[in-house]
Design an enzyme around this catalytic site. Structure first.
Site, PDB file in Angstrom:
ATOM      1  N   PHE A  11     -10.100  78.908   9.390  1.00 48.00           N
ATOM      2  CA  PHE A  11     -10.261  80.066  10.268  1.00 48.00           C
ATOM      3  C   PHE A  11     -10.688  81.280   9.438  1.00 48.00           C
ATOM      4  O   PHE A  11     -11.626  82.008   9.793  1.00 48.00           O
ATOM      5  CB  PHE A  11      -8.948  80.347  11.006  1.00 48.00           C
ATOM      6  CG  PHE A  11      -8.992  81.585  11.845  1.00 48.00           C
ATOM      7  CD1 PHE A  11      -8.628  82.812  11.313  1.00 48.00           C
ATOM      8  CD2 PHE A  11      -9.419  81.549  13.173  1.00 48.00           C
ATOM      9  CE1 PHE A  11      -8.676  83.967  12.079  1.00 48.00           C
ATOM     10  CE2 PHE A  11      -9.473  82.696  13.940  1.00 48.00           C
ATOM     11  CZ  PHE A  11      -9.105  83.903  13.387  1.00 48.00           C
ATOM     12  N   LEU A  58     -22.318  68.679  40.764  1.00 46.51           N
ATOM     13  CA  LEU A  58     -23.296  68.105  41.698  1.00 46.51           C
ATOM     14  C   LEU A  58     -24.306  67.273  40.927  1.00 46.51           C
ATOM     15  O   LEU A  58     -24.675  67.619  39.802  1.00 46.51           O
ATOM     16  CB  LEU A  58     -24.056  69.230  42.423  1.00 46.51           C
ATOM     17  CG  LEU A  58     -23.276  70.068  43.428  1.00 46.51           C
ATOM     18  CD1 LEU A  58     -24.099  71.291  43.824  1.00 46.51           C
ATOM     19  CD2 LEU A  58     -22.941  69.244  44.670  1.00 46.51           C
ATOM     20  N   LYS A  93     -28.588  77.118  46.313  1.00 44.09           N
ATOM     21  CA  LYS A  93     -27.829  76.866  45.088  1.00 44.09           C
ATOM     22  C   LYS A  93     -27.830  78.179  44.308  1.00 44.09           C
ATOM     23  O   LYS A  93     -28.827  78.567  43.705  1.00 44.09           O
ATOM     24  CB  LYS A  93     -28.453  75.737  44.269  1.00 44.09           C
ATOM     25  CG  LYS A  93     -27.576  75.348  43.084  1.00 44.09           C
ATOM     26  CD  LYS A  93     -28.005  74.018  42.518  1.00 44.09           C
ATOM     27  CE  LYS A  93     -27.137  73.500  41.397  1.00 44.09           C
ATOM     28  NZ  LYS A  93     -26.429  74.400  40.579  1.00 44.09           N
ATOM     29  N   LYS A 290     -33.192  71.014  42.436  1.00 41.68           N
ATOM     30  CA  LYS A 290     -33.456  72.092  41.473  1.00 41.68           C
ATOM     31  C   LYS A 290     -34.928  72.488  41.508  1.00 41.68           C
ATOM     32  O   LYS A 290     -35.798  71.622  41.401  1.00 41.68           O
ATOM     33  CB  LYS A 290     -33.097  71.627  40.056  1.00 41.68           C
ATOM     34  CG  LYS A 290     -31.610  71.417  39.829  1.00 41.68           C
ATOM     35  CD  LYS A 290     -30.893  72.739  39.755  1.00 41.68           C
ATOM     36  CE  LYS A 290     -30.016  73.019  38.587  1.00 41.68           C
ATOM     37  NZ  LYS A 290     -29.751  72.165  37.538  1.00 41.68           N
TER      38      LYS A 290
END
Ligand code: IVH
Length: 677
Positions: A11, A58, A93, A290
């Site tokens: 980190f 979907l 959409k 789409k």
């Protein structure tokens, strides 16, 4: 999130790398960067929550043929009779992000992102700031109700937000979806509230109260309960109607107030949906069509450079105007000289242009086979095209070149004045681009310190502000000149946080300015604060703190403050105590009539600073109305709806102690506490 995925040492290495990157590229630093937190983000990370029922995704269809194939499969599984009876729900959409809203006994108790479908992030505090989402349903719906829908940022708000980010020297969002997702996951709901997110329902999960037979019926219920449903959803009964819907929505998509990336077709009846079932990822009863990506070619006529408010010099493409995704494009940013090299475009090239996320036009690259040999390479200028100063990077290694003539480069001054007068700043309508151009061209101001010293005599020197007077050779001040002087006068009493934005301090935008103003009520207090003190302000990290401190170290910056004060501007201070106690979180309040000691704007801002929502009209979602003298119809409406009315004299107590402290005896205080969570 209390679940480290790497050892502490790893980190630390990553943190150091991040800090090095941020030092080299301050414009990449975001308010929520780990480097900007004073302590560990204990209360800032989002809690994981398990959805009452799974949220699926979907399956996609990339052509109408694929939609036909899906329909054929549905018919083969359930038969055409069942489908004829059910019909398909056709919807837009929406390009945003799905959230799950949990209402318990009509009260919004939790909101979460979709996450992996089973577990999402708890974003309740941020969702409560979205005015389209009621905190309480307008009808009694006993038990658990799970509402699904899309949080999105309308295009106008997206443009405003990106303008503000660019002005603050920050990277704009690539598209409204990213902007919506980023805004919903901010750590400070007060900043989310400024983002004007919106919401439309697209489904329902657990619903304990009502037996719901179809999606269309569910939408009817949701609408009567006060939830926003789309008025463009259509129930149809044939495949032809489905394809007609897709064609229609495709044509309308660029006239909508928000982005859509396709259409969704869903079997309407729940019983038929159940028979079709779902895969692990998506239901078989729905399909997302789409839209194809939008790319066109055009000619790159020239590459020019613009000088921004912070002196950054940005090359941009000038193209033969071309229609793409519904609008005509003739310019696109090329960001910096190395980006031009990376894209390998030459002036004269035929280039491929795409509207990324349908909004920001982007030059993708050249069409090599169209080259004739007459194209030429772009040369980044070495001097500022506006003032002739030699351009240089701010720090060694920066990709951006800047004009160092910060104070009086006409381009930078113009941009700062436009920013000062913008809606985020002092909101001076008469000081738009034309007026600023005229004032700067005439040399009426050396820097923004002189704006409040503009007089009729000065303005009249610009043709823009002249009006002919019959029988006189001397022009008089035009109407727009008079209006501008009036607006400048009125702007002098604008709240202090507006001035903080107007000063063009890098990284200080409309999101963080109220937080700074809540901590430091006057410019003198702020000027004497140390970087360490400034970093203690919620939402202000070391880089922002350093930017504020550095701003005050510049002589001509301090002179701006002195000139404004001498002109009587910046006189309003923030109400002491503002922003400290979040006493009104989760409440929607309406102020009507006059509140002693507060203008209407100040009263509303005081509510917002305490985490509340201040709206202009009374509805069933209003928790209380604060009524002063001359309260009008809003008071009547509150009474008719049974909404508590608080006398304006109790407003200071309301701010300090919250709503329960000032409610009339008869109100159910437990209800309010419940509402506030
Ligand atoms: S229905 C099981 N309807 O698209 C049904 N989703 O690509 C799941 N979306 O996660 C969602 N508009 O974020 C549905 N009218 C609409 C939608 C819609 C946008 C988003 C939603 C979903 C994603 C799937």
């Amino acid at each position: 999130m209390d679940a480290p995925s790497v050892p502490d040492a790893d980190f630390d290495v990553l943190m150091r790398e991040l800090e090095a990157i941020e030092t080299d590229h301050p414009d990449l630093v975001t308010l929520d960067s780990p480097s900007q937190q004073v302590g560990p983000p204990a209360d800032t990370s989002f809690t994981s929550v398990t959805h009452p029922s799974v949220m699926l995704s979907l399956d996609n269809a990339f052509s109408v043929d694929e939609v036909r194939a899906w329909h054929a499969r549905v018919v083969s599984l359930v038969g055409s009779d069942a489908l004829d009876e059910s019909g398909y729900m056709c919807e837009m959409k929406i390009d945003g992000l799905a959230v799950d809203l949990v209402y318990v006994d009509s009260v919004l108790t939790r909101a979460a992102t979709r996450g992996d479908g089973r577990v999402g992030e708890d974003v309740t505090a941020n969702v409560r700031t979205i005015s389209a989402i009621p905190a309480r349903l307008s009808a009694s719906v006993p038990g658990l109700l799970e509402v699904r829908g899309e949080v999105f940022l309308p295009l106008a708000e997206f443009a405003d937000l990106n303008d503000a980010l660019i002005d603050d020297g920050k990277r704009p969002f690539a598209n409204p979806r990213n902007a919506a997702a980023g805004s919903l996951r901010l750590k400070d709901p007060r900043v989310t509230q400024t983002r004007s997110l919106s919401f439309l329902c697209h489904g329902i999960g657990v619903c304990e109260d009502a037996e719901i037979a179809s999606l269309s019926q569910a939408y009817d219920h949701l609408a009567t309960w006060g939830l926003p449903t789309s008025d463009r959803a259509r129930l149809v009964h044939s495949l032809d109607e489905v394809t007609a819907y897709i064609a229609d929505i495709g044509e309308r998509r660029h006239g909508l107030s928000h982005e859509i990336d396709g259409a969704v077709v869903k079997v309407d009846q729940i019983s038929v949906q159940r028979r079709l079932g779902a895969t692990v990822r998506a239901p078989r009863w729905a399909i997302a069509y789409k839209f194809p990506p939008v790319e066109v070619t055009t000619k790159l006529l020239d590459i020019r450079v613009g000088v921004g408010r912070t002196g950054r010099v940005t090359p941009y493409a000038v193209m033969e105007p071309v229609k793409v995704a519904g609008s005509t494009v003739e310019m696109a940013t090329l960001h910096n000289a190395s980006e031009v090299v990376r894209k390998a475009v030459l002036i004269g090239d035929t280039v491929i242009l795409r509207k990324a996320g349908d909004v920001i036009p982007e030059v993708l690259g050249p069409v090599l086979q169209d080259r004739t040999g007459s194209e030429r390479a772009f040369q980044m200028p070495t001097v500022c095209p506006e003032c002739g100063s030699e351009l240089r990077p701010e720090k060694a290694g920066d990709v951006d070149l800047r004009c160092p003539n910060r104070r009086s480069c006409p381009a930078q001054l113009r941009e700062r004045l436009i920013h000062l007068a913008s809606r985020q700043g002092l909101d001076i309508e008469g000081l738009g681009e034309k007026a600023v151009d005229a004032i700067v061209a005439q040399g009426l101001v050396t820097d923004e310190g002189d704006v409040f010293d503009l007089t009729a005599d000065k303005l009249i020197q610009c043709p823009l502000f002249q009006r002919d007077v019959k029988g006189s050779t001397q022009p008089a001040l035009s109407k727009i000149g008079e209006k501008l002087l009036g607006e400048l006068q009125a702007a002098k009493t604008k709240p202090f946080d507006r001035y903080l934005v107007a000063l063009s301090i890098r990284h200080v935008g409309r999101g963080v300015a109220p937080l700074i103003a809540a901590a430091y009520h006057t410019i003198d207090d702020l000027a004497s604060a140390t970087q360490e003190e400034l970093s203690q302000i919620e939402g202000v990290g070391p880089i922002l703190a350093e930017s504020i401190r550095a701003w005050f170290e510049v002589d001509w910056h301090r002179a701006i403050v002195d000139k404004w004060k001498a002109a009587g501007a910046m006189a309003a201070t923030t109400q002491p105590g503002a922003g400290i106690a979040q006493t009104l979180v989760g409440l929607t309040l309406v102020v009507t009539g006059s509140v002693p000691g507060f203008s209407r704007d100040e009263a509303n801002e005081a509510v917002v600073a305490r985490g509340g929502k201040a709206t202009g009209s009374v509805s069933k979602n209003t928790d209380a109305v604060i009524a002063g003298d001359q309260a009008g119809s809003k008071l009547g409406k509150a009474l008719s709806l049974g909404i508590p009315v608080i006398d304006a004299s109790l407003f200071p107590q309301l701010l300090a102690e919250g709503l329960v402290a000032v409610l009339p005896e008869s109100t159910d205080a437990a209800e309010v506490r419940h509402h506030q969570g």
